[in-house]
Write a protein that holds these residues in place. Structure first.
Motif, mmCIF file in Angstrom:
data_model
loop_
_atom_site.group_PDB
_atom_site.id
_atom_site.type_symbol
_atom_site.label_atom_id
_atom_site.label_comp_id
_atom_site.label_asym_id
_atom_site.label_seq_id
_atom_site.Cartn_x
_atom_site.Cartn_y
_atom_site.Cartn_z
ATOM 1 N N ASP A 79 0.826 -1.211 0.000
ATOM 2 C CA ASP A 79 0.000 0.000 0.000
ATOM 3 C C ASP A 79 0.862 1.263 0.000
ATOM 4 O O ASP A 79 0.547 2.240 -0.681
ATOM 5 C CB ASP A 79 -0.930 0.020 1.205
ATOM 6 C CG ASP A 79 -2.060 -0.985 1.095
ATOM 7 O OD1 ASP A 79 -2.410 -1.372 -0.030
ATOM 8 O OD2 ASP A 79 -2.581 -1.392 2.151
ATOM 9 N N GLN A 80 1.928 1.235 0.769
ATOM 10 C CA GLN A 80 2.836 2.388 0.805
ATOM 11 C C GLN A 80 3.488 2.605 -0.551
ATOM 12 O O GLN A 80 3.631 3.744 -1.011
ATOM 13 C CB GLN A 80 3.898 2.181 1.890
ATOM 14 C CG GLN A 80 3.346 2.222 3.294
ATOM 15 C CD GLN A 80 4.389 1.846 4.334
ATOM 16 O OE1 GLN A 80 5.585 1.887 4.076
ATOM 17 N NE2 GLN A 80 3.921 1.479 5.515
ATOM 18 N N ARG A 81 3.880 1.533 -1.216
ATOM 19 C CA ARG A 81 4.489 1.634 -2.549
ATOM 20 C C ARG A 81 3.492 2.192 -3.560
ATOM 21 O O ARG A 81 3.844 3.027 -4.386
ATOM 22 C CB ARG A 81 5.009 0.276 -3.000
ATOM 23 C CG ARG A 81 6.236 -0.160 -2.247
ATOM 24 C CD ARG A 81 6.692 -1.524 -2.701
ATOM 25 N NE ARG A 81 7.850 -1.938 -1.938
ATOM 26 C CZ ARG A 81 8.277 -3.177 -1.841
ATOM 27 N NH1 ARG A 81 7.652 -4.155 -2.493
ATOM 28 N NH2 ARG A 81 9.334 -3.483 -1.128
ATOM 29 N N LEU A 82 2.254 1.706 -3.508
ATOM 30 C CA LEU A 82 1.235 2.227 -4.421
ATOM 31 C C LEU A 82 0.979 3.715 -4.201
ATOM 32 O O LEU A 82 0.823 4.476 -5.153
ATOM 33 C CB LEU A 82 -0.070 1.455 -4.243
ATOM 34 C CG LEU A 82 -0.110 0.041 -4.843
ATOM 35 C CD1 LEU A 82 -1.394 -0.684 -4.411
ATOM 36 C CD2 LEU A 82 -0.020 0.114 -6.357
ATOM 37 N N ALA A 83 0.946 4.119 -2.934
ATOM 38 C CA ALA A 83 0.725 5.520 -2.618
ATOM 39 C C ALA A 83 1.862 6.383 -3.146
ATOM 40 O O ALA A 83 1.631 7.469 -3.699
ATOM 41 C CB ALA A 83 0.557 5.705 -1.109
ATOM 42 N N ARG A 84 3.101 5.913 -2.999
ATOM 43 C CA ARG A 84 4.258 6.674 -3.503
ATOM 44 C C ARG A 84 4.225 6.744 -5.027
ATOM 45 O O ARG A 84 4.530 7.785 -5.611
ATOM 46 C CB ARG A 84 5.558 6.063 -3.016
ATOM 47 C CG ARG A 84 5.906 6.447 -1.587
ATOM 48 C CD ARG A 84 7.345 6.108 -1.246
ATOM 49 N NE ARG A 84 7.639 4.694 -1.376
ATOM 50 C CZ ARG A 84 7.568 3.813 -0.387
ATOM 51 N NH1 ARG A 84 7.206 4.208 0.813
ATOM 52 N NH2 ARG A 84 7.849 2.545 -0.598
ATOM 53 N N ALA A 85 3.858 5.634 -5.666
ATOM 54 C CA ALA A 85 3.807 5.602 -7.126
ATOM 55 C C ALA A 85 2.745 6.544 -7.670
ATOM 56 O O ALA A 85 2.909 7.128 -8.751
ATOM 57 C CB ALA A 85 3.573 4.183 -7.619
ATOM 58 N N ALA A 86 1.669 6.706 -6.938
ATOM 59 C CA ALA A 86 0.586 7.590 -7.381
ATOM 60 C C ALA A 86 1.018 9.054 -7.355
ATOM 61 O O ALA A 86 0.466 9.868 -8.072
ATOM 62 C CB ALA A 86 -0.642 7.386 -6.513
ATOM 63 N N HIS A 87 2.011 9.387 -6.518
ATOM 64 C CA HIS A 87 2.478 10.763 -6.389
ATOM 65 C C HIS A 87 3.640 11.080 -7.307
ATOM 66 O O HIS A 87 4.119 12.188 -7.320
ATOM 67 C CB HIS A 87 2.873 11.056 -4.944
ATOM 68 C CG HIS A 87 1.721 11.008 -3.996
ATOM 69 N ND1 HIS A 87 0.647 11.878 -4.074
ATOM 70 C CD2 HIS A 87 1.441 10.179 -2.975
ATOM 71 C CE1 HIS A 87 -0.216 11.584 -3.129
ATOM 72 N NE2 HIS A 87 0.226 10.553 -2.442
ATOM 73 N N VAL A 88 4.099 10.117 -8.065
ATOM 74 C CA VAL A 88 5.263 10.345 -8.947
ATOM 75 C C VAL A 88 4.825 10.859 -10.281
ATOM 76 O O VAL A 88 3.838 10.734 -10.813
ATOM 77 C CB VAL A 88 6.069 9.028 -9.130
ATOM 78 C CG1 VAL A 88 7.170 9.211 -10.132
ATOM 79 C CG2 VAL A 88 6.608 8.592 -7.808
#
Length: 167
Positions: free
Chosen positions: A158-167
């Motif tokens: 979930d943390q990885r998905l959240a970071r990817a969404a902000h890139v």
């Protein structure tokens, strides 16, 4: 016997009995089969059901409104079926107390809580080998999980998905 929740040791107010009729207190843990086959009991008795690993959620779900506590028996520390059962009970809507019961080890404590257990009852040699400090220390050893924690969305994926969404 040692009973712990995420805050440390706690007193056990529940009495174990083979049937609900044998209990001498209003907090009774009995085998699921004995409860499922008995007529509805007085509302002043709080019921805890002891589940063996072979029980299915479909068998137990119709009785959720009767249970204040469900105790999931772990035959040994290597048997992970109880973790799956806890997760399934929570997903099926059980809101009462979930207790893991058996010869678990302290390293399993964080995962037990993450799967939906509220408390762990450690029995026999496992309770004498690992003092309370080991169990509480285990909670601080793992800060991130790959599995989604019960009630939270902060797993590593979930943390990885959240970071990817902000890139």
């Amino acid at each position: 016997m040692l009973l712990l929740d995420r805050h440390g040791p706690k007193e056990d107010v529940w009495e174990r009995a083979e049937t609900l009729c044998q209990a001498e207190t209003n907090f009774v843990i009995a085998p699921f089969g004995a409860i499922a086959g008995s007529p509805f009991v007085h509302s002043d008795i709080r019921i805890g059901a002891l589940l063996e690993p072979n029980r299915t959620i479909d068998e137990v779900a119709p009785f959720f409104d009767r249970f204040d506590l469900i105790v999931i028996h772990f035959a040994n520390a290597a048997d992970g079926r109880g973790f799956s059962t806890a997760r399934q009970l929570r997903q099926a809507g059980f809101k009462g107390i979930l207790r893991a019961f058996g010869p678990l080890i302290s390293d399993q404590f964080p995962q037990a809580l993450a799967c939906g257990f509220d408390e762990v009852e450690i029995i026999g040699a496992a309770a004498s080998r690992q003092p309370v400090e080991h169990w509480m220390e285990a909670l601080s050893r793992i800060s991130h999980f790959y599995q989604r924690d019960y009630g939270a969305n902060d797993s590593i994926p979930d943390q990885r998905l959240a970071r990817a969404a902000h890139v």
